[in-house]
Design an enzyme around this catalytic site. Sequence first.
Site, PDB file in Angstrom:
ATOM      1  N   GLY A  46       0.826  -1.201   0.000  1.00 47.41           N
ATOM      2  CA  GLY A  46       0.000   0.000   0.000  1.00 47.41           C
ATOM      3  C   GLY A  46       0.861   1.252   0.000  1.00 47.41           C
ATOM      4  O   GLY A  46       2.033   1.213   0.384  1.00 47.41           O
ATOM      5  N   GLN A  51       2.770  10.056   1.622  1.00 46.43           N
ATOM      6  CA  GLN A  51       4.099   9.424   1.576  1.00 46.43           C
ATOM      7  C   GLN A  51       4.910   9.871   0.358  1.00 46.43           C
ATOM      8  O   GLN A  51       6.121   9.674   0.317  1.00 46.43           O
ATOM      9  CB  GLN A  51       3.967   7.894   1.533  1.00 46.43           C
ATOM     10  CG  GLN A  51       3.487   7.297   2.843  1.00 46.43           C
ATOM     11  CD  GLN A  51       3.386   5.788   2.734  1.00 46.43           C
ATOM     12  OE1 GLN A  51       2.409   5.261   2.232  1.00 46.43           O
ATOM     13  NE2 GLN A  51       4.404   5.089   3.188  1.00 46.43           N
ATOM     14  N   CYS A  93       6.185  -0.466   6.572  1.00 44.07           N
ATOM     15  CA  CYS A  93       5.685   0.699   5.857  1.00 44.07           C
ATOM     16  C   CYS A  93       6.804   1.172   4.945  1.00 44.07           C
ATOM     17  O   CYS A  93       7.971   1.159   5.339  1.00 44.07           O
ATOM     18  CB  CYS A  93       5.325   1.793   6.872  1.00 44.07           C
ATOM     19  SG  CYS A  93       4.802   3.355   6.130  1.00 44.07           S
ATOM     20  N   LEU A  94       6.451   1.585   3.730  1.00 45.70           N
ATOM     21  CA  LEU A  94       7.484   2.015   2.784  1.00 45.70           C
ATOM     22  C   LEU A  94       8.248   3.244   3.286  1.00 45.70           C
ATOM     23  O   LEU A  94       9.349   3.506   2.833  1.00 45.70           O
ATOM     24  CB  LEU A  94       6.872   2.289   1.404  1.00 45.70           C
ATOM     25  CG  LEU A  94       6.355   1.040   0.661  1.00 45.70           C
ATOM     26  CD1 LEU A  94       5.681   1.442  -0.647  1.00 45.70           C
ATOM     27  CD2 LEU A  94       7.472   0.044   0.406  1.00 45.70           C
ATOM     28  N   HIS A 137      -4.057   0.852   7.937  1.00 46.08           N
ATOM     29  CA  HIS A 137      -2.712   1.449   7.890  1.00 46.08           C
ATOM     30  C   HIS A 137      -2.685   2.652   6.935  1.00 46.08           C
ATOM     31  O   HIS A 137      -2.206   3.729   7.296  1.00 46.08           O
ATOM     32  CB  HIS A 137      -1.711   0.363   7.445  1.00 46.08           C
ATOM     33  CG  HIS A 137      -0.301   0.828   7.287  1.00 46.08           C
ATOM     34  ND1 HIS A 137       0.752   0.266   7.978  1.00 46.08           N
ATOM     35  CD2 HIS A 137       0.257   1.788   6.493  1.00 46.08           C
ATOM     36  CE1 HIS A 137       1.876   0.878   7.623  1.00 46.08           C
ATOM     37  NE2 HIS A 137       1.608   1.801   6.722  1.00 46.08           N
ATOM     38  N   GLU A 138      -3.214   2.444   5.730  1.00 49.38           N
ATOM     39  CA  GLU A 138      -3.155   3.512   4.725  1.00 49.38           C
ATOM     40  C   GLU A 138      -4.083   4.664   5.097  1.00 49.38           C
ATOM     41  O   GLU A 138      -3.745   5.836   4.913  1.00 49.38           O
ATOM     42  CB  GLU A 138      -3.511   2.979   3.332  1.00 49.38           C
ATOM     43  CG  GLU A 138      -2.600   1.872   2.818  1.00 49.38           C
ATOM     44  CD  GLU A 138      -1.117   2.194   2.912  1.00 49.38           C
ATOM     45  OE1 GLU A 138      -0.731   3.377   2.817  1.00 49.38           O
ATOM     46  OE2 GLU A 138      -0.337   1.248   3.098  1.00 49.38           O
ATOM     47  N   HIS A 141      -2.525   7.080   7.424  1.00 50.68           N
ATOM     48  CA  HIS A 141      -1.560   8.011   6.821  1.00 50.68           C
ATOM     49  C   HIS A 141      -2.229   9.339   6.481  1.00 50.68           C
ATOM     50  O   HIS A 141      -1.601  10.390   6.541  1.00 50.68           O
ATOM     51  CB  HIS A 141      -0.981   7.424   5.522  1.00 50.68           C
ATOM     52  CG  HIS A 141       0.245   6.554   5.723  1.00 50.68           C
ATOM     53  ND1 HIS A 141       1.411   7.039   6.257  1.00 50.68           N
ATOM     54  CD2 HIS A 141       0.473   5.253   5.436  1.00 50.68           C
ATOM     55  CE1 HIS A 141       2.324   6.062   6.293  1.00 50.68           C
ATOM     56  NE2 HIS A 141       1.774   4.956   5.797  1.00 50.68           N
TER      57      HIS A 141
HETATM   58 NI    NI Z   1       2.701   3.118   5.537  1.00 52.47          NI
END
Ligand code: NI
Length: 199
Positions: A46, A51, A93-94, A137-138, A141
Amino acid sequence: MAILKILSYGNPLLRQKSKEVGKISKKIRILIENMLDTMYAANGVGLAAPQVGENLRIFVIDVSKENEPYNPLVFVNPKIIKKSGAICVKEGCLSFPEAYVNVRRYSDVLVKALDINGRPFVMEAKGGELLAYAIQHENDHLDGILFIDHSRNIFEATEALNKNNLPQIEEDRLIKEDELEEQILANEALNKANDEERQ
Ligand code: NI
């Protein structure tokens, strides 16, 4: 198509609240395509717009497995309208390369959003499946909330961040999740009892 730069933990943009998308313009569509390219290039499940430095309520997810065809899901102006159950999952997480931490999540969610063409849809993800916690999670953000804020064990989280040269955990951001914790503990006790019965 372009691969965008993914911001790392410590960048203040990751802590901002994102704005609703007005019209899904050509510019927004290009951003979404680029977010998908960026997510796939980084082997992520995701990616949320903040981000990549865009303060907009958009995220993309693909939970398909390696041997399955791509299944990109696009969420614009998402809202989680129902949540229940509890699970503990190890997430990454990226924006936190190589750091994995156990977090508390709801096991079931119902989310509504607009797709890339501006059409509304409702999606259900249940039973603690990857899609269920990826959505949470997303979606977080978009409110400047990061997965480590849901850490179940602050020592584990601290170690994971240190090991990967990431900034310290922000203790004042930790979310109080007593009810989730209680449910997780009850589930764990139940699983343990079932395991012992099987032996
Ligand atoms: Ni993340």
